[in-house]
Write a protein that holds these residues in place. Structure first.
Motif, PDB file in Angstrom:
ATOM      1  N   PRO A  32       0.825  -1.215   0.000  1.00 18.18           N
ATOM      2  CA  PRO A  32       0.000   0.000   0.000  1.00 18.18           C
ATOM      3  C   PRO A  32       0.858   1.263   0.000  1.00 18.18           C
ATOM      4  N   PRO A  33       0.255   2.447  -0.230  1.00 17.32           N
ATOM      5  CA  PRO A  33       1.013   3.703  -0.182  1.00 17.32           C
ATOM      6  C   PRO A  33       1.751   3.847   1.139  1.00 17.32           C
ATOM      7  N   GLY A  34       3.020   4.261   1.056  1.00 17.00           N
ATOM      8  CA  GLY A  34       3.836   4.423   2.241  1.00 17.00           C
ATOM      9  C   GLY A  34       4.597   3.171   2.645  1.00 17.00           C
ATOM     10  N   HIS A  35       4.304   2.047   1.986  1.00 15.87           N
ATOM     11  CA  HIS A  35       4.979   0.792   2.329  1.00 15.87           C
ATOM     12  C   HIS A  35       6.444   0.841   1.885  1.00 15.87           C
ATOM     13  N   ARG A  36       7.323   0.391   2.746  1.00  9.84           N
ATOM     14  CA  ARG A  36       8.752   0.352   2.409  1.00  9.84           C
ATOM     15  C   ARG A  36       9.059  -0.944   1.673  1.00  9.84           C
ATOM     16  N   LEU A  37       9.590  -0.830   0.460  1.00  9.08           N
ATOM     17  CA  LEU A  37       9.926  -1.997  -0.328  1.00  9.08           C
ATOM     18  C   LEU A  37      11.136  -2.723   0.264  1.00  9.08           C
ATOM     19  N   PRO A  38      11.277  -4.014  -0.014  1.00  8.25           N
ATOM     20  CA  PRO A  38      12.439  -4.753   0.507  1.00  8.25           C
ATOM     21  C   PRO A  38      13.742  -4.122   0.015  1.00  8.25           C
ATOM     22  N   SER A  39      14.791  -4.232   0.801  1.00  8.21           N
ATOM     23  CA  SER A  39      16.098  -3.719   0.390  1.00  8.21           C
ATOM     24  C   SER A  39      16.623  -4.543  -0.779  1.00  8.21           C
ATOM     25  N   THR A  40      17.590  -3.993  -1.506  1.00  6.59           N
ATOM     26  CA  THR A  40      18.180  -4.734  -2.619  1.00  6.59           C
ATOM     27  C   THR A  40      18.831  -6.024  -2.113  1.00  6.59           C
ATOM     28  N   ARG A  41      19.358  -5.980  -0.907  1.00  5.56           N
ATOM     29  CA  ARG A  41      19.984  -7.182  -0.335  1.00  5.56           C
ATOM     30  C   ARG A  41      18.936  -8.258  -0.073  1.00  5.56           C
ATOM     31  N   GLN A  42      17.794  -7.851   0.494  1.00  4.67           N
ATOM     32  CA  GLN A  42      16.733  -8.813   0.772  1.00  4.67           C
ATOM     33  C   GLN A  42      16.219  -9.459  -0.520  1.00  4.67           C
ATOM     34  N   LEU A  43      16.000  -8.620  -1.540  1.00  4.73           N
ATOM     35  CA  LEU A  43      15.493  -9.142  -2.805  1.00  4.73           C
ATOM     36  C   LEU A  43      16.528 -10.016  -3.509  1.00  4.73           C
ATOM     37  N   ALA A  44      17.784  -9.649  -3.375  1.00  2.00           N
ATOM     38  CA  ALA A  44      18.845 -10.461  -3.982  1.00  2.00           C
ATOM     39  C   ALA A  44      18.847 -11.862  -3.374  1.00  2.00           C
ATOM     40  N   MET A  45      18.679 -11.944  -2.059  1.00  2.00           N
ATOM     41  CA  MET A  45      18.649 -13.241  -1.386  1.00  2.00           C
ATOM     42  C   MET A  45      17.404 -14.038  -1.782  1.00  2.00           C
ATOM     43  N   GLN A  46      16.286 -13.342  -1.997  1.00  2.00           N
ATOM     44  CA  GLN A  46      15.035 -14.020  -2.312  1.00  2.00           C
ATOM     45  C   GLN A  46      14.978 -14.484  -3.760  1.00  2.00           C
ATOM     46  N   THR A  47      15.488 -13.654  -4.690  1.00  2.00           N
ATOM     47  CA  THR A  47      15.330 -13.933  -6.121  1.00  2.00           C
ATOM     48  C   THR A  47      16.576 -14.498  -6.784  1.00  2.00           C
ATOM     49  N   GLY A  48      17.737 -14.297  -6.165  1.00  2.00           N
ATOM     50  CA  GLY A  48      18.983 -14.726  -6.787  1.00  2.00           C
ATOM     51  C   GLY A  48      19.538 -13.731  -7.782  1.00  2.00           C
ATOM     52  N   LEU A  49      18.873 -12.568  -7.929  1.00  2.00           N
ATOM     53  CA  LEU A  49      19.344 -11.538  -8.858  1.00  2.00           C
ATOM     54  C   LEU A  49      20.476 -10.729  -8.230  1.00  2.00           C
ATOM     55  N   HIS A  50      21.323 -10.144  -9.081  1.00  2.00           N
ATOM     56  CA  HIS A  50      22.386  -9.263  -8.594  1.00  2.00           C
ATOM     57  C   HIS A  50      21.759  -7.978  -8.062  1.00  2.00           C
ATOM     58  N   ARG A  51      22.353  -7.406  -7.047  1.00  2.00           N
ATOM     59  CA  ARG A  51      21.787  -6.185  -6.447  1.00  2.00           C
ATOM     60  C   ARG A  51      21.760  -5.032  -7.445  1.00  2.00           C
ATOM     61  N   ASN A  52      22.706  -4.995  -8.387  1.00  2.00           N
ATOM     62  CA  ASN A  52      22.685  -3.944  -9.410  1.00  2.00           C
ATOM     63  C   ASN A  52      21.432  -4.047 -10.274  1.00  2.00           C
TER      64      ASN A  52
END
Length: 327
Positions: A32-52
């Motif tokens: 929702p509005p105002g929600h803080r998205l996951p950090s690049t580090r968190q998403l990198a660990m979850q998806t396997g994508l590079h932080r860049n």
């Protein structure tokens, strides 16, 4: 917590898969509005994508006006409604000081006659809403490459509002608004930034609608037996693409997913003959039922058909009704 999954063997670039999944989470109010998205580090660990790669996706979301990056704090979902209100009111007061004085004088006169502030407000709103309802038109806009998405929006709004609704490709919106500047532009939160950029300078308001989060359908998908063939049918090619990514993120290779856009009779027939469960939007439901009936003699057991009730959430419909004076 929303889970994102990247399909490594897909022809769709990984960054596009992540971008679409985050947009869906925002449009369906899971973020929702105002929600803080996951950090690049968190998403990198979850998806396997590079932080860049994840940083690039976040920059694209920011450029699209969907999120705001706050230095030292993180990435937050932008409140588009507040942005829209700020753009439509402040410049108006600055540019029309004499008109504002007329409003003040009229309000003072109503108060002298015994109206309360709430009663005066209702009188003003009733008159404004009545004029909007008589003169305004509702324009649904989406990019030309996925007019099916707009068709779904338009059909639901026509049914819910019971007034004429016109579908306009986003690329042609400026030309249409040059011909008539009265009306309201409606679009999904996916495309709110682009629509605001076109309509804002023409003093035409843009109202975003929230799409259904498909929570009930997702629960069903999670419970399907491993090896189930699941068919997805929609009027919108964009919806099909997002659905495939989300289903794969939930079940991986446990399910065989087949998709068909309304009108593709060959793929529809293949789904009817292969799938144990079929999910469709309301626009496609009748066609799927007809395809099942036509193939009934060839089927040992007809597939279970699940028609999603709505594409637009009820809260957005009610807000739009109030804005147009239809309540």
């Amino acid at each position: 917590m929303v889970q994102f999954h990247i399909q490594t063997d897909s022809e769709i670039p990984a960054s596009t898969q992540l971008y679409n999944q985050i947009l869906f989470a925002i449009a369906s109010r899971q973020f929702p509005p105002g929600h803080r998205l996951p950090s690049t580090r968190q998403l990198a660990m979850q998806t396997g994508l590079h932080r860049n790669t994840i940083s690039k996706v976040y920059r694209q979301l920011e450029e699209a006006g969907v999120v705001d990056a706050q230095a030292g704090s993180g990435i937050y979902v932008r409140d588009q409604t507040q942005d829209s209100n700020a753009k439509s009111t402040s410049p108006l007061l600055e540019q029309n000081p004499e008109a504002y004085k007329i409003v003040q004088t009229s309000l003072d006169e109503l108060l002298r006659q015994g109206c309360s502030l709430n009663q005066a407000r209702e009188l003003f709103l009733a008159e404004i809403d009545w004029r909007l309802r008589c003169s305004a038109q509702v324009l649904v806009t989406v990019p030309a490459h996925d007019l099916g998405n707009g068709e779904v929006l338009m059909r639901e709004l026509k049914h819910a509002l019971n007034i004429p609704v016109q579908l306009v490709p986003l690329e042609e919106l400026g030309k249409i608004l040059d011909q008539t500047r009265s009306g309201t532009v409606v679009t999904s939160r996916y495309f709110i930034a682009q629509a605001e950029e076109i309509a804002g300078p023409k003093s035409v308001r843009v109202i975003p609608v929230d799409i259904y989060d498909f929570d009930e359908e997702i629960k069903i998908i999670k419970q399907l037996p491993k090896g189930t063939c699941l068919g997805i049918v929609s009027l919108s090619s964009g919806t099909l693409g997002v659905a495939e990514v989300i289903i794969h993120s939930l079940r991986g290779d446990d399910l065989l997913v087949m998709t068909a856009q309304l009108g593709d009779n060959y793929k529809m027939g293949a789904i009817v003959r292969s799938a144990q469960t079929i999910m469709s939007d309301q626009a496609s439901c009748a066609a799927v039922k007809a395809a099942i009936a036509a193939a009934r003699e060839d089927l040992i057991r007809p597939p279970q058909l699940i028609c999603c009730e709505n594409f637009i959430v009820t809260k957005s419909i009610n807000l739009l009704k109030r804005e147009l004076g239809l309540e």
